[in-house]
Design a protein around this motif. Structure first.
Motif, PDB file in Angstrom:
ATOM      1  N   ASP A 171       1.678 -10.821   9.173  1.00  0.00           N
ATOM      2  CA  ASP A 171       3.082 -11.294   9.274  1.00  0.00           C
ATOM      3  C   ASP A 171       3.825  -9.977   9.440  1.00  0.00           C
ATOM      4  N   LEU A 172       3.319  -8.746   9.058  1.00  0.00           N
ATOM      5  CA  LEU A 172       4.111  -7.713   8.955  1.00  0.00           C
ATOM      6  C   LEU A 172       4.402  -6.910  10.275  1.00  0.00           C
ATOM      7  N   GLU A 173       5.344  -6.280  10.236  1.00  0.00           N
ATOM      8  CA  GLU A 173       5.947  -5.420  11.428  1.00  0.00           C
ATOM      9  C   GLU A 173       5.229  -4.104  11.707  1.00  0.00           C
ATOM     10  N   THR A 174       4.928  -3.793  12.806  1.00  0.00           N
ATOM     11  CA  THR A 174       4.290  -2.657  13.025  1.00  0.00           C
ATOM     12  C   THR A 174       5.056  -1.431  12.911  1.00  0.00           C
ATOM     13  N   VAL A 175       4.829  -0.349  12.973  1.00  0.00           N
ATOM     14  CA  VAL A 175       5.486   1.096  12.503  1.00  0.00           C
ATOM     15  C   VAL A 175       5.106   1.994  13.363  1.00  0.00           C
ATOM     16  N   GLU A 176       6.180   2.875  13.652  1.00  0.00           N
ATOM     17  CA  GLU A 176       5.876   4.137  14.496  1.00  0.00           C
ATOM     18  C   GLU A 176       5.453   5.149  13.645  1.00  0.00           C
ATOM     19  N   ALA A 177       4.327   6.094  14.199  1.00  0.00           N
ATOM     20  CA  ALA A 177       3.771   7.226  13.247  1.00  0.00           C
ATOM     21  C   ALA A 177       4.971   8.161  13.019  1.00  0.00           C
ATOM     22  N   SER A 178       5.850   8.302  13.756  1.00  0.00           N
ATOM     23  CA  SER A 178       6.972   9.609  13.372  1.00  0.00           C
ATOM     24  C   SER A 178       7.816   8.881  12.235  1.00  0.00           C
ATOM     25  N   SER A 179       7.685   7.629  11.896  1.00  0.00           N
ATOM     26  CA  SER A 179       8.700   7.129  10.934  1.00  0.00           C
ATOM     27  C   SER A 179       8.016   7.267   9.456  1.00  0.00           C
ATOM     28  N   ASP A 235      11.704  -0.922   3.860  1.00  0.00           N
ATOM     29  CA  ASP A 235      12.172   0.337   4.301  1.00  0.00           C
ATOM     30  C   ASP A 235      11.493   1.261   3.642  1.00  0.00           C
ATOM     31  N   THR A 236      10.897   1.135   2.174  1.00  0.00           N
ATOM     32  CA  THR A 236       9.988   2.047   1.455  1.00  0.00           C
ATOM     33  C   THR A 236       8.774   1.705   1.177  1.00  0.00           C
ATOM     34  N   THR A 237       8.279   0.755   1.848  1.00  0.00           N
ATOM     35  CA  THR A 237       6.895   0.084   1.332  1.00  0.00           C
ATOM     36  C   THR A 237       6.063  -0.049   2.524  1.00  0.00           C
ATOM     37  N   LEU A 238       4.657   0.578   2.661  1.00  0.00           N
ATOM     38  CA  LEU A 238       3.816   0.239   3.747  1.00  0.00           C
ATOM     39  C   LEU A 238       2.540  -0.480   3.248  1.00  0.00           C
ATOM     40  N   MET A 239       1.993  -1.328   3.998  1.00  0.00           N
ATOM     41  CA  MET A 239       0.768  -1.906   3.696  1.00  0.00           C
ATOM     42  C   MET A 239      -0.314  -1.017   4.560  1.00  0.00           C
ATOM     43  N   GLY A 240      -1.333  -0.742   4.091  1.00  0.00           N
ATOM     44  CA  GLY A 240      -2.603   0.166   4.806  1.00  0.00           C
ATOM     45  C   GLY A 240      -3.907  -0.721   4.747  1.00  0.00           C
ATOM     46  N   VAL A 241      -4.809  -0.572   6.116  1.00  0.00           N
ATOM     47  CA  VAL A 241      -6.177  -1.241   6.178  1.00  0.00           C
ATOM     48  C   VAL A 241      -6.899   0.093   6.476  1.00  0.00           C
TER      49      VAL A 241
END
Length: 165
Positions: free
Chosen positions: A29-37, A127-133
């Motif tokens: 359900d999370l949004e993808t993110v660009e590497a540069s961000s 804006d300040t949190t990522l989930m990683g797999v």
């Protein structure tokens, strides 16, 4: 707080083991993110699922990740006994780079390790949190077919963590 934010907070608050199926559902359900961000310093934490990587990171005193440039990523920023931070290139078999890579049918920011067949895929919680797999070959990362799940919070002067990370 959004539904995703509430789910994230609830999973962070779990005492004991987190069900990987719940983490998979949130990831979807999370949004993808660009590497540069992703450039900058990030504090890391593991979702406890019983994955063997959890013990490795705890023993190394893992602090987080640092992305200085797309071709200069430090996957294992750890805390030394004296409290200083360092890039553990021995455990990580080098460092890494950031790419936009397809994972589970979506292109999202991915850290590609230099010295081993490991990929950390990222999606945005806020804006300040990522989930990683963490993804890779069986026996290197996959444990009985299960991925390692973690979170990153952007490090700021008021959001840092001391020894014992």
């Amino acid at each position: 707080m959004s539904g995703i934010g509430e789910r994230w907070k609830a999973l962070r608050a779990v005492e004991g083991l987190v069900d990987p199926a719940e983490l998979d559902a949130l990831w979807a359900d999370l949004e993808t993110v660009e590497a540069s961000s992703l450039l900058g310093h990030w504090l890391g934490f593991a979702f406890l699922t019983g994955h063997p990587i959890e013990k490795v990171l705890a023993a190394s005193r893992w602090h987080g990740k640092r992305f200085d440039a797309l071709d200069d990523a430090k996957p294992l920023i750890c805390r030394a006994e004296d409290g200083s931070l360092y890039s553990d290139t021995k455990a990580g078999r080098g460092e890494a780079s950031l790419w936009n890579v397809e994972f589970r049918g979506e292109v999202t920011a991915t850290m590609v390790y230099d010295g081993m067949p490991v990929f950390d895929h990222f999606k945005r919680v806020d804006d300040t949190t990522l989930m990683g797999v963490m993804n890779g070959k069986a026996g290197v990362v996959l444990a009985e077919g299960r991925h390692f799940y973690f979170g990153l919070e952007r490090e700021t002067p008021d959001r840092t963590r001391g020894p014992g990370c």
